[in-house]
Design a protein around this motif. Sequence first.
Motif, mmCIF file in Angstrom:
data_model
loop_
_atom_site.group_PDB
_atom_site.id
_atom_site.type_symbol
_atom_site.label_atom_id
_atom_site.label_comp_id
_atom_site.label_asym_id
_atom_site.label_seq_id
_atom_site.Cartn_x
_atom_site.Cartn_y
_atom_site.Cartn_z
ATOM 1 N N GLU A 258 44.161 12.767 30.481
ATOM 2 C CA GLU A 258 44.699 13.775 31.410
ATOM 3 C C GLU A 258 43.610 14.720 31.881
ATOM 4 O O GLU A 258 42.642 14.968 31.178
ATOM 5 N N PHE A 259 43.849 15.276 33.071
ATOM 6 C CA PHE A 259 42.920 16.290 33.569
ATOM 7 C C PHE A 259 43.094 17.572 32.784
ATOM 8 O O PHE A 259 44.207 18.026 32.566
ATOM 9 N N LYS A 260 41.985 18.145 32.359
ATOM 10 C CA LYS A 260 42.034 19.439 31.689
ATOM 11 C C LYS A 260 41.352 20.433 32.602
ATOM 12 O O LYS A 260 40.410 20.080 33.325
ATOM 13 N N SER A 261 41.823 21.688 32.542
ATOM 14 C CA SER A 261 41.062 22.675 33.294
ATOM 15 C C SER A 261 40.623 23.780 32.357
ATOM 16 O O SER A 261 41.276 24.085 31.369
ATOM 17 N N ILE A 262 39.493 24.317 32.697
ATOM 18 C CA ILE A 262 38.841 25.297 31.830
ATOM 19 C C ILE A 262 39.120 26.692 32.333
ATOM 20 O O ILE A 262 39.203 26.938 33.531
ATOM 21 N N GLU A 263 39.307 27.580 31.386
ATOM 22 C CA GLU A 263 39.310 29.016 31.642
ATOM 23 C C GLU A 263 38.160 29.367 32.576
ATOM 24 O O GLU A 263 37.001 29.140 32.238
ATOM 25 N N THR A 264 38.434 29.923 33.745
ATOM 26 C CA THR A 264 37.290 30.266 34.601
ATOM 27 C C THR A 264 36.767 31.650 34.250
ATOM 28 O O THR A 264 37.539 32.555 33.940
ATOM 29 N N PRO A 265 35.460 31.797 34.294
ATOM 30 C CA PRO A 265 34.860 33.080 33.910
ATOM 31 C C PRO A 265 34.951 34.118 35.024
ATOM 32 O O PRO A 265 34.714 35.288 34.794
ATOM 33 N N ALA A 266 35.280 33.682 36.222
ATOM 34 C CA ALA A 266 35.345 34.631 37.336
ATOM 35 C C ALA A 266 36.324 34.085 38.359
ATOM 36 O O ALA A 266 36.670 32.906 38.323
ATOM 37 N N SER A 267 36.725 34.940 39.248
ATOM 38 C CA SER A 267 37.728 34.535 40.227
ATOM 39 C C SER A 267 37.202 33.416 41.125
ATOM 40 O O SER A 267 36.028 33.391 41.495
ATOM 41 N N THR A 268 38.098 32.501 41.448
ATOM 42 C CA THR A 268 37.709 31.453 42.379
ATOM 43 C C THR A 268 38.149 31.794 43.797
ATOM 44 O O THR A 268 38.002 30.983 44.708
ATOM 45 N N ASN A 269 38.746 32.996 43.961
ATOM 46 C CA ASN A 269 39.113 33.421 45.310
ATOM 47 C C ASN A 269 37.882 33.929 46.033
ATOM 48 O O ASN A 269 37.099 34.696 45.463
ATOM 49 N N GLY A 270 37.747 33.488 47.276
ATOM 50 C CA GLY A 270 36.543 33.842 48.014
ATOM 51 C C GLY A 270 36.437 35.332 48.279
ATOM 52 O O GLY A 270 37.419 36.085 48.224
ATOM 53 N N PHE A 271 35.222 35.755 48.545
ATOM 54 C CA PHE A 271 34.999 37.151 48.916
ATOM 55 C C PHE A 271 35.607 37.433 50.279
ATOM 56 O O PHE A 271 35.678 36.537 51.135
ATOM 57 N N THR A 272 36.024 38.668 50.468
ATOM 58 C CA THR A 272 36.526 39.050 51.772
ATOM 59 C C THR A 272 35.504 39.955 52.441
ATOM 60 O O THR A 272 35.060 40.954 51.876
ATOM 61 N N ILE A 273 35.091 39.521 53.609
ATOM 62 C CA ILE A 273 34.148 40.336 54.370
ATOM 63 C C ILE A 273 34.888 40.785 55.615
ATOM 64 O O ILE A 273 35.349 39.956 56.402
ATOM 65 N N SER B 133 37.983 38.735 57.125
ATOM 66 C CA SER B 133 38.043 37.292 56.895
ATOM 67 C C SER B 133 37.589 36.970 55.474
ATOM 68 O O SER B 133 36.713 37.636 54.921
ATOM 69 N N THR B 134 38.250 35.976 54.876
ATOM 70 C CA THR B 134 37.888 35.557 53.527
ATOM 71 C C THR B 134 37.049 34.293 53.622
ATOM 72 O O THR B 134 37.415 33.343 54.314
ATOM 73 N N ILE B 135 35.900 34.323 52.942
ATOM 74 C CA ILE B 135 35.047 33.132 52.958
ATOM 75 C C ILE B 135 35.272 32.335 51.678
ATOM 76 O O ILE B 135 35.748 32.882 50.683
ATOM 77 N N PRO B 136 34.933 31.035 51.686
ATOM 78 C CA PRO B 136 35.194 30.227 50.488
ATOM 79 C C PRO B 136 34.254 30.542 49.330
ATOM 80 O O PRO B 136 34.491 30.095 48.220
ATOM 81 N N PHE B 137 33.226 31.313 49.573
ATOM 82 C CA PHE B 137 32.261 31.632 48.527
ATOM 83 C C PHE B 137 32.857 32.677 47.580
ATOM 84 O O PHE B 137 33.237 33.759 47.999
ATOM 85 N N SER B 138 32.961 32.329 46.278
ATOM 86 C CA SER B 138 33.718 33.167 45.347
ATOM 87 C C SER B 138 32.811 33.768 44.276
ATOM 88 O O SER B 138 31.670 33.335 44.099
ATOM 89 N N PRO B 139 33.342 34.751 43.525
ATOM 90 C CA PRO B 139 32.577 35.279 42.384
ATOM 91 C C PRO B 139 32.147 34.171 41.427
ATOM 92 O O PRO B 139 31.056 34.238 40.852
ATOM 93 N N LEU B 140 32.974 33.140 41.263
ATOM 94 C CA LEU B 140 32.587 32.043 40.377
ATOM 95 C C LEU B 140 31.294 31.385 40.873
ATOM 96 O O LEU B 140 30.400 31.085 40.088
ATOM 97 N N ASN B 141 31.211 31.194 42.201
ATOM 98 C CA ASN B 141 29.993 30.606 42.755
ATOM 99 C C ASN B 141 28.778 31.467 42.437
ATOM 100 O O ASN B 141 27.710 30.952 42.108
ATOM 101 N N VAL B 142 28.979 32.787 42.527
ATOM 102 C CA VAL B 142 27.869 33.696 42.205
ATOM 103 C C VAL B 142 27.446 33.489 40.757
ATOM 104 O O VAL B 142 26.258 33.359 40.447
ATOM 105 N N LEU B 143 28.449 33.424 39.872
ATOM 106 C CA LEU B 143 28.149 33.236 38.453
ATOM 107 C C LEU B 143 27.406 31.935 38.202
ATOM 108 O O LEU B 143 26.491 31.874 37.383
ATOM 109 N N ILE B 144 27.833 30.888 38.886
ATOM 110 C CA ILE B 144 27.165 29.595 38.716
ATOM 111 C C ILE B 144 25.688 29.711 39.095
ATOM 112 O O ILE B 144 24.804 29.265 38.363
#
Lengths: 323, 237, 298
Positions: C122-137, C140-151
Motif C-alpha cells: 500500500e501507499f504510505k504517506s509521511i508526516e510532512t515537515p512543512a506545508s505543501t500549500n504554495g506561497f501566496t504572492i 495569486s498562489t504559486i505551486p512553490f511551497s514551504p516544503l519545497n523551501v525545506l527540501i
Amino acid sequence: MRKKILLFIVLGWVLLIVGDRVDELRVYQGAQIAMYTIALASIVLLTGYSGQVSLGNGAMMAVGGYAAALTLTNLQTPIWFAFLMAVIAASLFGALLGAAAARLSGPYLAGTTLALAVGLPAIANQFTFLGGEPGILFDVGFPPERLGEDFTQYKWFFWIASSIALVALFITSNILSSRFGRTWQAVRGNALAAELAGVNSSRWKILAFTISSALAGLAGAVFAMNISLVAPGAYSLALSFALVTGAVLAGISSLPGVAFGALILVAIPEVADALAGRLGDADKLNNYLPGLIVSVLLILSVIYTPNGPGENLRKLRHKRKAH
Amino acid sequence: MSGLLVNNLSVSHGAISALRNVTFSVEPGQLAAVIGSNGAGKTTLLRTLSGLKDASSGNAEWEGRAMLGKKPDELVRRGISHVSEGKSVIPELTVKENLVLGGIWRANRSDTNAAIAEVVELFPRLGERMGQSADTLSGGERQMLAIGRALVSRPKLLLLDEPSLGLAPLVIEQIFETIDKLRHKLGLTVVLVEQNAMSALEIADTGVIINLGEVVASGKASDLINDPALRAAYLGY
Amino acid sequence: MQKVFETILIGLSTGSIYALMSLALVLVWRSTRVVNFAQAGQAMFSTYIGFEISSRSEVFWLGLLFAIVAGALLGAGVDYFFMRVLFKHANSGPAAVVAPVIATLGLLGLIRSFVGLTWGGEFKSIETPASTNGFTIGDSTIPFSPLNVLIIVTTALILIALAILFQRTNLGLALRASAYAPEIAQLAGIRTARTRTIGWAIAGGVGGVAGMLVTANNFLSPYSLDLLLVFGFIAAVIGGLESMVGAVIGAFVLGIGLTFILNYVGTSLVFIGGFTVLILVLIIKPDGIMSRGKARRA
C-alpha cells in the motif's frame, strides 16, 4: 551438424509426446518454458558471449509482442507472418539501441537499459494505437480442425511455442559455435586486443545486440500468444530481472542451460504459491514471495556460481582428479 | 642490529613464477640497488615487500620482525614506505594533499605538518606549488613529490621503484643526487630498484642483480661495477 | 514570466532530490566501480524506517535522522557483507565483468521483496515537515511551497557538509585518494577496504535523505523510488559519473529541465524527456559536462 539436427528432431518428438500426457496447466507452463527458453537464449548471447549487461531485453520482448499483435489485428495475416514481424521489429529497435550501447561501457549500458525498463510502461501508454494500459488482444485463433476435437487451445500454444523455440535454439546454437560466437568472446575478453587483430568491436557489439533483440522479440510474441494479450504491465522491470536471473542460473554463457533456467523461472511462482499457502495466505506473500525467491537465487548464484553450475562441476571434477 | 633480510623469497603470478628463492640483505642505513632488465621481477619484489602482493614461499623481515603477509597500511606504520613505479602521485589532488596523504595514517596532524615542512625544505620547488594540482607538475617534480610523500611518513626503510623512469637524463642525474643526499641526511635504509644500472650502483653500497626472477649476483656495489663479466652480461656496457 | 520563475523554483526543489540520489550513485561508483542499482532499494528501506519513526513520533526530522542512520548502516553492511564476498568469489570467467551489476540488481529485488513482505504494497504517506500549500504572492498562489523551501535548504546543508568532509578532513582525503588511486592510497597507509565501506555508508545516508525528501511530497511504496534511481543515474551521467560537483550540477539541470517539460508540455512526457536527455548526453558528450575532452574507454 547432422547430429545436431537429429538431436533437435528427437527433442521435438519428446516434447510432442510429453505434451500429450500432461494436463492443461502443465501444457500452458510448457509453452511458457518454451518462451523463456528463447528469451534466455537472447541474454546468453548478449551477456554471456558479448559481455554486455542489458535490462532492455524485456523492452525488446514488448516490441516483439506489440509488433506481432498489431500485425495480426490490423492486417489479418497468417500467424507465422506476425512472428516474423516481431523478429524484424525487435531487431530494428535492437540495432538502434545497440548503436547507442556499443559506445557505452558496462555501467552506462546497464543504467540506460534500466531506465528504459522502468519507463517502458509510461512510454507504451503514450501511444494510443498501442491500446494504453489495457493493451491489445493477441489471438492466434483456434487449433486447426484436422488436429482433432480434443486438441485444446493451450496445446496449440504449446506446439507453436515449442516449435519456435526449437528452431530459434537451433539457429542460435549454430551462431554461437560459429566464427560469430568466437569473435564475441574475443571482444568481450579483450576489446583492445580484438581491435588490434582487426575486429571492429563496436560493430560486433551492435550485431550481438541486434540478434539478441530478434530473439527477445520472438519470445515477446510467444509470450503475447500464451497470455493472449500485449499490455505494458506484462513487460515490466520484473520480467527483465527474471530474465537476467534465469540466464545467470543457466550459466550465463551456456546455451544448453537456458532450458534449465526457463524451467526454474516457471517453477518459482508455483513454489512461491505453495509456500505462501503454507505460511498463511496474505496478499503480501503472494505478491512478494516470488520476487524474494528470484532475488535470493540471483544473488546466491552470482556469488557462488557466477559462470553457471556447469563450471563449478568442472572445477570439482578437476580437483578430484588432482588428488 | 638487523636491517632488511630477504630469505628464499618466491612469488608467482598465477601459474607463472615471477621470483625464485631470492635472498639478500641490507644493513641499516645502507642503500641497495636492485638491478635487472625489464620483466626480471624487480617490481614484483618491491610489491611483495610492501604488502601489495602475496609471496608463495620464503620470508622477509625488517628490524627483526616478519614483513610478509602484512597489509601495506600496517607496514607503513612500521616505517616502511614504498614509492611505486611511474611517478606515483595522484594527479587529481593538489601538491599539498599529496603530501598530507603521506601522513594520513597518523592520528596527530601536527606531526604530519612538521614532516611536510621538512620535506618542503628538502624540495623547495614543491613548497612553491603547494596549492597547484599535481597534474601541473613536470615529470621530475612529480617524482620529487612521490618521494616527498613517502618521506612525510618518516620512513626508516624506503622502497623506490624506478625513480628514473621516463625522465630526461639531466633530471635523472638530479633525482639520484637527491636520493643520495637525503638518505645520508635522514639515515634511511633504501632499496632502489633500477634499470639504469650504472647510476644506481654509483650511489649504492651494495647491489643485487636479478635476471628472470633469480638473483644472479650480489655484493658490494663497487665490486659489481668492476666485474667485467657482469658488466658485459647484465649492466650492458 | 511568473510561470518561468515558478518553474525554476520547483525545478530547484526537484533537482535537490535528484542531486542527493546522484551523489549517492557517484560516491559508490568512484570507490567501487559499480553503478549501485540497489541504491533505490537501500533508500527505500531507509525511508520506510524514517516513515515508521516519523509517523510514531509525529516528528519528520526524527524520522529523517533515523533514515540517515539506517541508510548508512545498510550501505556499510551491503559493502561489507555483500560486495566483499562478491569480489572474492566472482573474479574470473565470463561473468566477472557483469557480476557486480547483476548482483546489485539482485539486491534491489531482495530489498524490495523484503520491504513488500514487511510493510505491504500500500501507499504510505509521511508526516510532512512543512506545508505543501504554495506561497501566496499578492492575490495569486504559486505551486512553490514551504516544503519545497525545506527540501532545498536541507539539501544545501547536506551538500555543504559533504563539501567540508571531502575537502577539509583527512577522511575526505582518504576517500578521494582511495577512489582516484587505490594502490597509492594503500601505500600511503590508508585502509582502503575500510575507507570504501565508509564511502558506502555516506552514500547510503545521503540516499536515505533523498528518499525521505521525495516521499514528503509524495507516497511511499516498494516501487516508489525506482524513478528517482533512474533520474539520479541520468543526473550522474550528465555530470560524467566521476565528479561529485558534476553530479550535483547535472541534477539541477535535469530537475529544472524536466519541470519545464512538466509545466509547459505535460506530465506524460517527463520520463521520455529524461530518457532523451540521457541518450543525447551519451551520444554527444559521453564523459559528461565536467570532462575536459578525455574520451572514456571501456
